[in-house]
Design an enzyme around this catalytic site. Structure first.
Site, PDB file in Angstrom:
ATOM      1  N   GLU A 103      20.940 131.707 -27.789  1.00 27.53           N
ATOM      2  CA  GLU A 103      22.203 131.224 -27.221  1.00 27.53           C
ATOM      3  C   GLU A 103      21.932 130.298 -26.044  1.00 27.53           C
ATOM      4  O   GLU A 103      20.895 130.410 -25.384  1.00 27.53           O
ATOM      5  CB  GLU A 103      23.023 132.421 -26.698  1.00 27.53           C
ATOM      6  N   ASP A 104      22.891 129.427 -25.746  1.00 24.68           N
ATOM      7  CA  ASP A 104      22.802 128.659 -24.500  1.00 24.68           C
ATOM      8  C   ASP A 104      23.319 129.504 -23.337  1.00 24.68           C
ATOM      9  O   ASP A 104      22.767 129.485 -22.251  1.00 24.68           O
ATOM     10  CB  ASP A 104      23.552 127.323 -24.594  1.00 24.68           C
ATOM     11  N   ASP A 107      28.337 135.013 -21.935  1.00 27.05           N
ATOM     12  CA  ASP A 107      29.412 135.086 -20.941  1.00 27.05           C
ATOM     13  C   ASP A 107      30.032 136.484 -21.012  1.00 27.05           C
ATOM     14  O   ASP A 107      29.522 137.430 -20.402  1.00 27.05           O
ATOM     15  CB  ASP A 107      30.399 133.965 -21.301  1.00 27.05           C
ATOM     16  N   LYS A 135      25.660 135.347 -17.552  1.00 29.04           N
ATOM     17  CA  LYS A 135      26.584 135.684 -16.464  1.00 29.04           C
ATOM     18  C   LYS A 135      26.765 137.202 -16.442  1.00 29.04           C
ATOM     19  O   LYS A 135      27.698 137.714 -17.054  1.00 29.04           O
ATOM     20  CB  LYS A 135      27.939 135.009 -16.685  1.00 29.04           C
ATOM     21  N   PHE A 157      31.384 127.135 -13.598  1.00 28.84           N
ATOM     22  CA  PHE A 157      31.454 126.344 -14.823  1.00 28.84           C
ATOM     23  C   PHE A 157      30.263 125.382 -14.844  1.00 28.84           C
ATOM     24  O   PHE A 157      30.058 124.612 -13.912  1.00 28.84           O
ATOM     25  CB  PHE A 157      32.780 125.575 -14.877  1.00 28.84           C
ATOM     26  N   VAL A 158      29.470 125.476 -15.890  1.00 27.72           N
ATOM     27  CA  VAL A 158      28.260 124.652 -15.980  1.00 27.72           C
ATOM     28  C   VAL A 158      28.269 123.821 -17.263  1.00 27.72           C
ATOM     29  O   VAL A 158      28.823 124.236 -18.280  1.00 27.72           O
ATOM     30  CB  VAL A 158      26.977 125.518 -15.934  1.00 27.72           C
ATOM     31  N   ASP A 164      28.811 122.123 -23.137  1.00 31.25           N
ATOM     32  CA  ASP A 164      29.748 120.994 -23.194  1.00 31.25           C
ATOM     33  C   ASP A 164      30.955 121.149 -22.272  1.00 31.25           C
ATOM     34  O   ASP A 164      31.250 122.233 -21.775  1.00 31.25           O
ATOM     35  CB  ASP A 164      30.258 120.830 -24.621  1.00 31.25           C
ATOM     36  N   ARG A 170      26.869 117.422 -23.564  1.00 28.32           N
ATOM     37  CA  ARG A 170      25.819 118.340 -24.023  1.00 28.32           C
ATOM     38  C   ARG A 170      24.434 117.715 -23.876  1.00 28.32           C
ATOM     39  O   ARG A 170      23.436 118.413 -23.813  1.00 28.32           O
ATOM     40  CB  ARG A 170      25.996 118.668 -25.515  1.00 28.32           C
TER      41      ARG A 170
HETATM   42  C1  PRP Z   1      29.784 129.491 -26.147  1.00 29.43           C
HETATM   43  C2  PRP Z   1      28.321 129.891 -26.104  1.00 29.43           C
HETATM   44  C3  PRP Z   1      28.323 131.233 -26.766  1.00 29.43           C
HETATM   45  C4  PRP Z   1      29.666 131.809 -26.340  1.00 29.43           C
HETATM   46  C5  PRP Z   1      29.443 132.721 -25.170  1.00 29.43           C
HETATM   47  O1  PRP Z   1      30.059 128.930 -27.370  1.00 29.43           O
HETATM   48  O2  PRP Z   1      27.518 128.979 -26.791  1.00 29.43           O
HETATM   49  O3  PRP Z   1      28.224 131.156 -28.156  1.00 29.43           O
HETATM   50  O4  PRP Z   1      30.490 130.720 -25.969  1.00 29.43           O
HETATM   51  O5  PRP Z   1      30.638 133.334 -24.786  1.00 29.43           O
HETATM   52  P1  PRP Z   1      30.872 134.902 -24.946  1.00 29.43           P
HETATM   53  O6  PRP Z   1      29.666 135.597 -24.398  1.00 29.43           O
HETATM   54  O7  PRP Z   1      32.101 135.132 -24.094  1.00 29.43           O
HETATM   55  O8  PRP Z   1      31.109 135.205 -26.390  1.00 29.43           O
HETATM   56  P2  PRP Z   1      31.358 128.020 -27.661  1.00 29.43           P
HETATM   57  O9  PRP Z   1      32.363 128.840 -28.400  1.00 29.43           O
HETATM   58  O10 PRP Z   1      31.803 127.364 -26.384  1.00 29.43           O
HETATM   59  O11 PRP Z   1      30.810 126.960 -28.697  1.00 29.43           O
HETATM   60  P3  PRP Z   1      29.670 125.835 -28.506  1.00 29.43           P
HETATM   61  O12 PRP Z   1      28.340 126.563 -28.482  1.00 29.43           O
HETATM   62  O13 PRP Z   1      29.818 125.002 -29.721  1.00 29.43           O
HETATM   63  O14 PRP Z   1      29.921 125.078 -27.223  1.00 29.43           O
END
Ligand code: PRP
Length: 180
Positions: A103-104, A107, A135, A157-158, A164, A170
């Site tokens: 994952e990036d 949260d 986080k 917010f990063v 993105d 990105r």
């Molecule tokens: C983001 C991130 C994780 C998720 C984390 O994805 O890449 O997959 O949210 O949040 P959580 O821990 O509350 O589940 P996003 O839905 O923004 O899609 P993206 O990766 O395409 O930006």
């Protein structure tokens, strides 16, 4: 310190490319030690994780591995047994595999919570999580605590390095924090 502006918000560079490289190296070393004699399957969660994943897998030492990609809907139904919606489904059999979800950012942990349950249901031998950012203060699902973390942050917010703002930025080579 570099700054950027995106949709009227100002962001300041928080992690430089060399900070990120050091974090990736630290994560890669730990994974390399833990998976030396295994053949893990990296499951990269699109879209955000593609940049971190590309750096991470190239920094591994002596780990024979496979890499695959998924994209899941962040939509969450009414109950905690809600169905996980795959926009890009898992292409690879995870049964009897040591899975590392990449994952990036973790949260609330909802995405990881759902994905871990899915991997378990599909017969994965083990499932661990590697994330560039985490986080801890926002975590709502204890089982979603990542095993390998590049860097922790609070609730800022990063953007950049895969993360993105409405689909943009990105491609930045650093991670930027919104300026309060
Ligand atoms: C983001 C991130 C994780 C998720 C984390 O994805 O890449 O997959 O949210 O949040 P959580 O821990 O509350 O589940 P996003 O839905 O923004 O899609 P993206 O990766 O395409 O930006």
């Amino acid at each position: 310190m570099r700054t950027i502006e995106e949709q009227g918000y100002r962001f300041e560079e928080w992690l430089t490319p060399s900070d990120i490289a050091a974090d990736v190296q630290q994560v890669a070393e730990r994974i390399s030690a833990d998976y030396k004699d295994k053949e893990p399957l990296f499951v990269v969660v699109l879209n955000g994780a593609f940049v971190f994943a590309a750096d991470l897998v190239r920094a591994l030492k002596d780990v024979r591995c496979e890499i695959t990609f998924i994209r899941v809907s962040s939509y969450w139904g009414m109950s905690s047994t809600g169905k996980l919606e795959f926009i890009v489904p898992l292409q690879q059999v995870v049964e009897n595999r040591d899975v590392i979800i990449v994952e990036d950012i973790v949260d609330t942990g909802l995405t990881i919570h759902q994905l871990k349950a899915h991997m378990r249901a599909q017969g994965a031998l083990s499932t661990r999580v590697a994330t560039m950012l985490f986080k801890p203060n926002k975590l709502e699902y204890e089982d979603a605590k990542p095993d390998y973390v590049g860097r922790e942050l609070t609730d800022e917010f990063v953007v950049g390095y895969g993360l993105d703002f409405d689909g943009f930025v990105r491609n930045l080579d650093a991670i930027y924090k919104v300026k309060q």
